[in-house]
Design a protein around this motif. Structure first.
Motif, short mmCIF file in Angstrom:
data_model
loop_
_atom_site.label_atom_id
_atom_site.label_comp_id
_atom_site.label_asym_id
_atom_site.label_seq_id
_atom_site.Cartn_x
_atom_site.Cartn_y
_atom_site.Cartn_z
N ASP A 269 101.21 -11.09 -44.10
CA ASP A 269 100.54 -10.78 -42.85
C ASP A 269 101.47 -10.16 -41.81
O ASP A 269 100.99 -9.60 -40.81
CB ASP A 269 99.88 -12.03 -42.26
CG ASP A 269 98.63 -12.43 -43.01
OD1 ASP A 269 98.20 -11.66 -43.89
OD2 ASP A 269 98.07 -13.50 -42.71
N GLU A 270 102.78 -10.27 -42.01
CA GLU A 270 103.70 -9.76 -41.00
C GLU A 270 103.55 -8.25 -40.84
O GLU A 270 103.53 -7.73 -39.72
CB GLU A 270 105.14 -10.12 -41.37
CG GLU A 270 105.44 -11.61 -41.25
CD GLU A 270 105.07 -12.18 -39.89
OE1 GLU A 270 105.49 -11.58 -38.87
OE2 GLU A 270 104.37 -13.19 -39.84
N PHE A 271 103.44 -7.54 -41.96
CA PHE A 271 103.27 -6.09 -41.86
C PHE A 271 101.89 -5.75 -41.30
O PHE A 271 101.75 -4.81 -40.52
CB PHE A 271 103.46 -5.42 -43.22
CG PHE A 271 103.29 -3.93 -43.18
CD1 PHE A 271 104.11 -3.15 -42.39
CD2 PHE A 271 102.30 -3.31 -43.92
CE1 PHE A 271 103.94 -1.77 -42.34
CE2 PHE A 271 102.13 -1.94 -43.88
CZ PHE A 271 102.95 -1.17 -43.08
N LEU A 272 100.88 -6.51 -41.68
CA LEU A 272 99.54 -6.28 -41.13
C LEU A 272 99.56 -6.45 -39.62
O LEU A 272 98.90 -5.70 -38.89
CB LEU A 272 98.53 -7.22 -41.78
CG LEU A 272 97.07 -7.04 -41.36
CD1 LEU A 272 96.58 -5.62 -41.64
CD2 LEU A 272 96.18 -8.05 -42.09
N LYS A 273 100.33 -7.41 -39.13
CA LYS A 273 100.45 -7.60 -37.68
C LYS A 273 101.07 -6.37 -37.02
O LYS A 273 100.65 -5.97 -35.93
CB LYS A 273 101.31 -8.84 -37.39
CG LYS A 273 100.64 -10.16 -37.70
CD LYS A 273 101.58 -11.32 -37.43
CE LYS A 273 100.93 -12.65 -37.80
NZ LYS A 273 101.87 -13.79 -37.62
N GLU A 274 102.06 -5.77 -37.69
CA GLU A 274 102.68 -4.56 -37.14
C GLU A 274 101.68 -3.41 -37.06
O GLU A 274 101.66 -2.67 -36.07
CB GLU A 274 103.88 -4.16 -37.99
CG GLU A 274 105.05 -5.12 -37.92
CD GLU A 274 106.24 -4.59 -38.69
OE1 GLU A 274 106.79 -3.55 -38.29
OE2 GLU A 274 106.63 -5.22 -39.70
N VAL A 275 100.87 -3.25 -38.10
CA VAL A 275 99.84 -2.21 -38.09
C VAL A 275 98.84 -2.50 -36.98
O VAL A 275 98.44 -1.60 -36.23
CB VAL A 275 99.14 -2.11 -39.46
CG1 VAL A 275 97.96 -1.14 -39.39
CG2 VAL A 275 100.12 -1.69 -40.53
N ARG A 276 98.45 -3.75 -36.87
CA ARG A 276 97.47 -4.16 -35.84
C ARG A 276 98.00 -3.84 -34.44
O ARG A 276 97.26 -3.32 -33.59
CB ARG A 276 97.19 -5.66 -35.99
CG ARG A 276 96.28 -6.24 -34.91
CD ARG A 276 94.92 -5.61 -34.95
NE ARG A 276 93.94 -6.37 -34.20
CZ ARG A 276 92.75 -5.93 -33.89
NH1 ARG A 276 92.38 -4.72 -34.26
NH2 ARG A 276 91.90 -6.68 -33.23
N GLN A 277 99.27 -4.12 -34.21
CA GLN A 277 99.85 -3.87 -32.89
C GLN A 277 99.98 -2.37 -32.62
O GLN A 277 99.85 -1.93 -31.47
CB GLN A 277 101.21 -4.55 -32.80
CG GLN A 277 101.12 -6.08 -32.75
CD GLN A 277 102.46 -6.76 -32.96
OE1 GLN A 277 103.49 -6.10 -33.15
NE2 GLN A 277 102.46 -8.08 -32.94
#
Length: 355
Positions: A269-277
């Motif tokens: 989820d860490e990379f997904l958080k970066e995309v989300r941000q």
């Protein structure tokens, strides 16, 4: 806290909940690429999902990879898709047609012109392709010339305009799953030395030029883009999920004010958080291995605005009602996924029909 049953605005659409139907190949088009009457019924049956993203639809003869996939570039295609769009709208749903150019993921036996497939580089994916004569190795594709790249960009522009003429509410550009855009992104499929290869900026150039042309043609609020970082399909290898490239791409797409970004992601989820941000508009997240009880988790945790679903939608045309009421789901018929005809396509019963 966000809830899966909250309404949301996406482009020019107002959706009643945070679910959408993911694009899924169903291989039931006519030989000339026209979707048939069963396709109109299939999508209309699932209109309660709100936003329906169609199966991958080729923007040209060169874009086709599989048998009996639909197209959206001739007048006959437009007329046939209009029947689909009309029936979806009559049932209060929205239809986005996914534009899919498969690049090297093709076989000459499956196309009308029987030519060598086009790709960023002349590198075969080392996988097989189902043809009318059974499985065959995919041959080495032809490396696209600059003129062929320019022509392909215009084919996407024309296909997007054709989709809107057919009554679709918008289009999604398929930048995922080992197909043409994904091939440009991945170093092992793209070994060009010109302005479309090498650096991150060069490897995303084709995608950005296509999106820009499509936005100019039909408007940004009718355009979505799909990515699948790290997905190992069609011989694609992306080291560390090509993370820097996808964050750069996301930021560049931001400037074009698209309706949404659609990410297929099953990893951390860490990379997904970066995309989300990084992404400033609506984010659709598709988790192929998601458990039913977790269907709203990404939305509640602010990792997504919408959860797109695939196989549950195939087997349950009334998935929204079943989820709301906690009713058991129909079992998927795997033998009917690509078999043609009604079986495993339009014959799944709704709760009302069961009663």
């Amino acid at each position: 806290m966000k809830n899966i049953w909250d309404s949301i605005n996406v482009g020019h659409m107002k959706l009643n909940h945070r679910l959408a139907m993911a694009p899924m190949t169903r291989s039931r088009a006519h030989a000339d690429g026209r979707p048939g009457d069963l396709a109109a019924l299939y999508y209309a049956q699932r209109a309660s999902l709100g936003l329906l993203i169609s199966e991958g639809t080729q923007p040209s003869d060169d874009g086709q990879g599989y048998l009996t996939t639909p197209g959206i570039y001739t007048e006959d295609h437009i007329k046939a898709w209009k029947n689909v769009a009309d029936q979806v709208h009559e049932n209060n749903g929205y239809l986005y047609i996914q534009l899919m150019h498969v690049g090297r993921m093709s076989h000459p036996d499956n196309t009308s012109h029987h030519r060598q497939a086009l790709a960023p580089s002349a590198i075969a994916p080392q996988v097989g392709m189902f043809t009318a004569e059974g499985m065959k190795d995919i041959p080495i594709p032809k490396e696209m010339t600059i003129k062929e790249i320019e022509r392909t960009i215009q084919e996407f522009r024309h296909a997007a305009a054709s989709a809107i003429r057919a009554g679709a509410d918008g289009i999604e550009i398929h930048g995922a799953s080992g197909y043409l855009f994904h091939q440009f992104f991945a170093n092992n499929a793209n070994q060009r030395t010109d302005q479309y290869g090498g650096t991150i900026e060069n490897r995303v150039r084709f995608a950005l030029e296509v999106v820009t042309a499509v936005v100019e043609e039909i408007g940004a609020d009718r355009v979505g883009f799909r990515i699948s970082p790290g997905m190992a399909l069609g011989g694609i290898v992306e080291e560390d999920a090509n993370k820097e490239l996808y964050l750069y791409l996301t930021n560049q797409l931001n400037a074009l004010n698209l309706a949404y970004l659609h990410i297929v992601y099953n990893q951390n989820d860490e990379f997904l958080k970066e995309v989300r941000q990084a992404w400033k508009s609506v984010l659709l997240v598709n988790r192929p291995d998601r458990a039913l009880e977790d269907i709203g988790t990404d939305i509640e945790n602010d990792l997504a605005d919408i959860a797109s679903i695939g196989r549950w939608a195939i087997a349950n045309p009334d998935f929204v009602e079943r989820l709301k009421t906690g009713t058991d789901l129909n079992e998927l018929n795997p033998n009917g996924l690509y078999a043609g005809g009604r079986e495993g396509y339009t014959d799944y019963p709704t709760l009302k029909e069961k009663k």
